[in-house]
Design a protein around this motif. Structure first.
Motif, PDB file in Angstrom:
ATOM      1  N   ARG A 175      24.317  10.484   5.616  1.00  0.00           N
ATOM      2  CA  ARG A 175      23.146  11.307   5.958  1.00  0.00           C
ATOM      3  C   ARG A 175      22.272  11.546   4.729  1.00  0.00           C
ATOM      4  NH1 ARG A 175      23.037  13.543  10.991  1.00  0.00           N
ATOM      5  NH2 ARG A 175      24.986  13.589  12.167  1.00  0.00           N
ATOM      6  N   GLY A 176      22.874  11.972   3.640  1.00  0.00           N
ATOM      7  CA  GLY A 176      22.099  12.202   2.420  1.00  0.00           C
ATOM      8  C   GLY A 176      21.476  10.923   1.898  1.00  0.00           C
ATOM      9  N   SER A 177      22.211   9.790   2.041  1.00  0.00           N
ATOM     10  CA  SER A 177      21.681   8.511   1.575  1.00  0.00           C
ATOM     11  C   SER A 177      20.459   8.091   2.386  1.00  0.00           C
ATOM     12  CB  SER A 177      22.769   7.436   1.681  1.00  0.00           C
ATOM     13  OG  SER A 177      23.868   7.754   0.870  1.00  0.00           O
ATOM     14  N   PHE A 178      20.524   8.272   3.713  1.00  0.00           N
ATOM     15  CA  PHE A 178      19.380   7.913   4.549  1.00  0.00           C
ATOM     16  C   PHE A 178      18.164   8.768   4.201  1.00  0.00           C
ATOM     17  CE2 PHE A 178      21.060   5.529   8.516  1.00  0.00           C
ATOM     18  CZ  PHE A 178      21.802   4.694   7.686  1.00  0.00           C
ATOM     19  N   LEU A 179      18.399  10.044   3.891  1.00  0.00           N
ATOM     20  CA  LEU A 179      17.293  10.929   3.519  1.00  0.00           C
ATOM     21  C   LEU A 179      16.646  10.469   2.218  1.00  0.00           C
ATOM     22  CD1 LEU A 179      15.842  13.580   4.352  1.00  0.00           C
ATOM     23  CD2 LEU A 179      17.452  14.785   2.868  1.00  0.00           C
ATOM     24  N   ILE A 180      17.469  10.104   1.235  1.00  0.00           N
ATOM     25  CA  ILE A 180      16.944   9.638  -0.058  1.00  0.00           C
ATOM     26  C   ILE A 180      16.250   8.283   0.099  1.00  0.00           C
ATOM     27  CG2 ILE A 180      17.600   8.894  -2.381  1.00  0.00           C
ATOM     28  CD1 ILE A 180      19.898  10.962  -2.221  1.00  0.00           C
ATOM     29  N   LEU A 181      16.861   7.380   0.888  1.00  0.00           N
ATOM     30  CA  LEU A 181      16.249   6.072   1.109  1.00  0.00           C
ATOM     31  C   LEU A 181      14.903   6.203   1.822  1.00  0.00           C
ATOM     32  CD1 LEU A 181      19.333   3.921   2.193  1.00  0.00           C
ATOM     33  CD2 LEU A 181      17.999   3.672   0.092  1.00  0.00           C
ATOM     34  N   GLY A 182      14.791   7.208   2.712  1.00  0.00           N
ATOM     35  CA  GLY A 182      13.516   7.449   3.381  1.00  0.00           C
ATOM     36  C   GLY A 182      12.405   7.759   2.392  1.00  0.00           C
ATOM     37  N   GLY A 183      12.745   8.508   1.350  1.00  0.00           N
ATOM     38  CA  GLY A 183      11.750   8.779   0.310  1.00  0.00           C
ATOM     39  C   GLY A 183      11.527   7.577  -0.581  1.00  0.00           C
ATOM     40  N   PHE A 184      12.615   6.818  -0.842  1.00  0.00           N
ATOM     41  CA  PHE A 184      12.528   5.654  -1.727  1.00  0.00           C
ATOM     42  C   PHE A 184      11.634   4.569  -1.135  1.00  0.00           C
ATOM     43  CE2 PHE A 184      14.608   1.801  -3.677  1.00  0.00           C
ATOM     44  CZ  PHE A 184      14.155   2.048  -4.964  1.00  0.00           C
ATOM     45  N   VAL A 185      11.725   4.369   0.191  1.00  0.00           N
ATOM     46  CA  VAL A 185      10.971   3.297   0.832  1.00  0.00           C
ATOM     47  C   VAL A 185       9.490   3.630   0.940  1.00  0.00           C
ATOM     48  CG1 VAL A 185      11.086   4.007   3.256  1.00  0.00           C
ATOM     49  CG2 VAL A 185      11.272   1.573   2.673  1.00  0.00           C
ATOM     50  N   LEU A 186       9.124   4.873   0.655  1.00  0.00           N
ATOM     51  CA  LEU A 186       7.698   5.235   0.632  1.00  0.00           C
ATOM     52  C   LEU A 186       6.954   4.523  -0.492  1.00  0.00           C
ATOM     53  CD1 LEU A 186       7.832   9.070   1.408  1.00  0.00           C
ATOM     54  CD2 LEU A 186       7.110   7.233   2.938  1.00  0.00           C
ATOM     55  N   ASN A 187       7.705   3.869  -1.402  1.00  0.00           N
ATOM     56  CA  ASN A 187       7.045   3.051  -2.419  1.00  0.00           C
ATOM     57  C   ASN A 187       6.243   1.919  -1.804  1.00  0.00           C
ATOM     58  OD1 ASN A 187       7.830   3.896  -5.298  1.00  0.00           O
ATOM     59  ND2 ASN A 187       9.803   3.955  -4.251  1.00  0.00           N
ATOM     60  N   CYS A 188       6.525   1.594  -0.538  1.00  0.00           N
ATOM     61  CA  CYS A 188       5.712   0.588   0.155  1.00  0.00           C
ATOM     62  C   CYS A 188       4.261   1.057   0.268  1.00  0.00           C
ATOM     63  CB  CYS A 188       6.276   0.310   1.543  1.00  0.00           C
ATOM     64  SG  CYS A 188       7.811  -0.640   1.538  1.00  0.00           S
ATOM     65  N   CYS A 189       4.056   2.366   0.360  1.00  0.00           N
ATOM     66  CA  CYS A 189       2.691   2.897   0.403  1.00  0.00           C
ATOM     67  C   CYS A 189       1.986   2.637  -0.925  1.00  0.00           C
ATOM     68  CB  CYS A 189       2.714   4.393   0.712  1.00  0.00           C
ATOM     69  SG  CYS A 189       3.439   4.809   2.303  1.00  0.00           S
ATOM     70  N   VAL A 190       2.724   2.775  -2.019  1.00  0.00           N
ATOM     71  CA  VAL A 190       2.164   2.460  -3.338  1.00  0.00           C
ATOM     72  C   VAL A 190       1.829   0.975  -3.424  1.00  0.00           C
ATOM     73  CG1 VAL A 190       2.572   2.526  -5.821  1.00  0.00           C
ATOM     74  CG2 VAL A 190       3.501   4.331  -4.361  1.00  0.00           C
ATOM     75  N   ALA A 191       2.755   0.135  -2.913  1.00  0.00           N
ATOM     76  CA  ALA A 191       2.499  -1.314  -2.900  1.00  0.00           C
ATOM     77  C   ALA A 191       1.265  -1.630  -2.075  1.00  0.00           C
ATOM     78  CB  ALA A 191       3.718  -2.052  -2.341  1.00  0.00           C
ATOM     79  N   GLY A 192       1.108  -0.951  -0.933  1.00  0.00           N
ATOM     80  CA  GLY A 192      -0.058  -1.180  -0.090  1.00  0.00           C
ATOM     81  C   GLY A 192      -1.355  -0.778  -0.769  1.00  0.00           C
ATOM     82  N   SER A 193      -1.304   0.276  -1.585  1.00  0.00           N
ATOM     83  CA  SER A 193      -2.528   0.721  -2.268  1.00  0.00           C
ATOM     84  C   SER A 193      -3.034  -0.314  -3.266  1.00  0.00           C
ATOM     85  CB  SER A 193      -2.270   2.057  -2.982  1.00  0.00           C
ATOM     86  OG  SER A 193      -1.363   1.882  -4.059  1.00  0.00           O
ATOM     87  N   LEU A 194      -2.144  -1.198  -3.741  1.00  0.00           N
ATOM     88  CA  LEU A 194      -2.568  -2.257  -4.664  1.00  0.00           C
ATOM     89  C   LEU A 194      -3.317  -3.375  -3.961  1.00  0.00           C
ATOM     90  CD1 LEU A 194       0.705  -2.608  -6.808  1.00  0.00           C
ATOM     91  CD2 LEU A 194      -1.420  -1.477  -7.478  1.00  0.00           C
ATOM     92  N   MET A 195      -3.200  -3.442  -2.634  1.00  0.00           N
ATOM     93  CA  MET A 195      -3.776  -4.566  -1.880  1.00  0.00           C
ATOM     94  C   MET A 195      -5.245  -4.314  -1.564  1.00  0.00           C
ATOM     95  SD  MET A 195      -0.529  -5.398   0.568  1.00  0.00           S
ATOM     96  CE  MET A 195       1.085  -5.646  -0.155  1.00  0.00           C
ATOM     97  N   ARG A 196      -6.029  -4.257  -2.616  1.00  0.00           N
ATOM     98  CA  ARG A 196      -7.460  -4.017  -2.487  1.00  0.00           C
ATOM     99  C   ARG A 196      -8.131  -5.190  -1.794  1.00  0.00           C
ATOM    100  NH1 ARG A 196      -9.943  -3.157  -8.125  1.00  0.00           N
ATOM    101  NH2 ARG A 196      -9.878  -5.443  -8.174  1.00  0.00           N
ATOM    102  N   PRO A 197      -8.917  -4.941  -0.755  1.00  0.00           N
ATOM    103  CA  PRO A 197      -9.598  -6.062  -0.071  1.00  0.00           C
ATOM    104  C   PRO A 197     -10.591  -6.729  -0.998  1.00  0.00           C
ATOM    105  CG  PRO A 197     -10.410  -3.949   0.733  1.00  0.00           C
ATOM    106  CD  PRO A 197      -9.226  -3.641  -0.138  1.00  0.00           C
ATOM    107  N   ILE A 198     -10.589  -8.046  -0.987  1.00  0.00           N
ATOM    108  CA  ILE A 198     -11.472  -8.804  -1.862  1.00  0.00           C
ATOM    109  C   ILE A 198     -12.840  -8.933  -1.217  1.00  0.00           C
ATOM    110  CG2 ILE A 198     -10.842 -11.055  -0.922  1.00  0.00           C
ATOM    111  CD1 ILE A 198     -10.940 -12.125  -3.814  1.00  0.00           C
TER     112      ILE A 198
END
Length: 475
Positions: A175-198
């Motif tokens: 349970r605690g691991s899933f909660l932490i992983l839920g926050g960890f996977v939010l790094n995908c939002c950071v990755a998405g912010s790098l995808m500036r449309p050309i």
């Protein structure tokens, strides 16, 4: 060798600059998409005991997640075509994070099916497909290299998440691991912010592709075809194609790619899943059996970017469809030879060669698709491909497991997977050979028609000029 499909983007891709930041964002997003469902298996034993369910019931969590990731491809394509890659990847990150956080409070296994499997799987679909699509908008000449680097995210993240999940499991439980992983996977939002449309500026420059084709001429020809086809669209088809390009099912090269991939995926993932159990079946200790997967992942990690570099060379780039066909067949040969490996060192050699073969296919899987249909149609192409490939991805490992149960031996499973990889490899090689010949013949006929039409128009103009001259002569 005919040229690859035109990008038809209306500009010349920069092949660098901010594109490398986009590759890094895709590296993160693709890494989570492919590695996350596999890395969750470490929690299965505790979850199985907590909910008092069978192993087959708990195994459906990752299966549903993978199936949802592939089934969500067309939805992801529609959103990318409408809104671009950046917002879709960020929404996908939020969905996976929310699914993992909510699942940490789950009271039944059905709760995990819905939160981790369905919500998380669709979130991963929104991470994967846009990350692949945007690379084609930033890269043309260096695209195979960029794709190889981005696809390397999968083994790198799998190699990293395995010890991380073990640490979280030992200290916080599932349970605690899933909660932490839920926050960890939010790094995908950071990755998405790098995808500036050309933003394309000015006219398209005449750039010679690695195949020796003039992209400006190709774009003009493609735009003419698009204009004519739009005039013919009507009714329901027009509305559907506004969201996703169903005309791809009339594309000969795309259909060849789909047929080969559907057969291939029945034998693609099972050898990885059963590598450690096969080693244990041969009386190898658990630590050494698990180390085989580490060897496989480490080799795969380096094989993907190296394959991208090789595919980007002037000798291989014009023949990249053949390179992909070879890599698929090479996988099949590895699996067919696996049962002949004797002892632990034999399995180590198999893990090394299989890691190279697996990395080659993964690095080229989407690059050859973009080479066939072009960057403009790639979003729709990959979305339609993933929904078609959903069934073999979901059914391949269970069918392979059934072969193990029936024969009580793993070698028949490896033989079956070898055939399932070797046959489509040969099929793709032969059909791409004929497809290239047909394309060359069609191009010659098109040029012949253009020459004849120009000659007829010139003759008609000459006749008109002579008639006008006769009319102007004095009586």
């Amino acid at each position: 060798m005919p040229p690859s499909a035109t990008s038809n983007l209306g500009y010349t891709p920069p092949d660098g600059g901010w594109g490398w930041a986009v590759v890094f964002g895709s590296f993160i997003s693709i890494g989570f998409s492919y590695a996350f469902p596999k890395s969750l298996t470490i929690y299965y034993k505790e979850i199985q005991e907590y909910f008092s369910v069978s192993y087959s019931e708990i195994a459906w969590v990752s299966s549903i997640m993978l199936a949802a990731m592939y089934a969500g491809g067309p939805v992801s394509s529609i959103l990318v075509n409408r809104y671009g890659s950046r917002p879709v990847v960020m929404i996908g990150g939020l969905m996976v994070g929310a699914g993992m956080i909510i699942s940490s409070f789950g009271a039944t296994i059905i709760h995990l099916y819905m939160c981790v499997g369905v919500i998380g799987g669709f979130g991963l679909a929104f991470n994967l497909q846009p990350s692949l699509t945007i690379i084609g908008t930033y890269f043309q000449v260096k695209r195979p290299m960029a794709n190889g680097l981005a696809m390397a995210g999968s083994p790198v993240f799998l190699f990293t998440l395995a010890p991380l999940n073990q640490f979280l499991f030992d200290n916080f439980g599932w349970r605690g691991s899933f909660l932490i992983l839920g926050g960890f996977v939010l790094n995908c939002c950071v990755a998405g912010s790098l995808m500036r449309p050309i933003r394309g500026k000015g006219p398209v420059k005449a750039v010679t592709s690695p195949n020796g084709a003039n992209n400006k001429d190709e774009d003009c020809h493609s735009q003419t075809i698009t204009t004519v086809s739009r005039k013919k669209k009507a009714g329901c088809t027009d509305r559907v194609n506004a969201f996703i390009d169903l005309s791809l099912f009339k594309h000969r090269g795309y259909l060849i790619y789909l047929v080969g991939n559907v057969v291939m995926f029945f034998g693609f993932f099972a050898p990885v899943v059963f590598l450690a159990p096969y080693a244990k079946h041969l009386q190898i200790d658990e630590y050494s059996a698990a180390f085989l997967l580490s060897i496989f992942a480490l080799v795969d990690m380096f094989a993907r970017p190296l394959t991208g570099v090789i595919a980007n060379t002037k000798w291989v780039r014009p023949r990249i469809q053949y390179f992909f066909s070879f890599s698929v067949a090479y996988n099949g040969v590895c699996h067919l030879l696996c049962p002949l490996a004797s002892g632990y060192m034999g399995l180590v050699m198999y893990a090394v060669f299989f890691g190279v073969a697996f990395g080659m296919v993964c690095a080229l899987l989407f690059e050859v698709l973009m080479d066939l249909v072009g960057a403009q149609r790639f979003s729709s192409a990959v979305g339609l491909a993933t929904i078609v490939e959903c069934a073999p991805v979901l059914l391949g490992p269970p069918i392979s497991g059934a072969l193990v149960d029936i024969f009580m031996d793993y070698k028949y499973m490896y033989y079956a997977c070898g055939v399932m990889m070797l046959v489509p490899g040969i099929f793709l090689f032969v059909m791409n050979f004929y497809n290239y010949r047909w394309l060359e013949q069609e191009e010659k006929l098109r040029k012949k028609d253009v020459v004849e039409r120009d000659a007829e128009e010139k003759l008609k103009d000459d006749d008109d000029d002579s008639t006008n001259e006769d009319k102007t002569e004095p009586v």
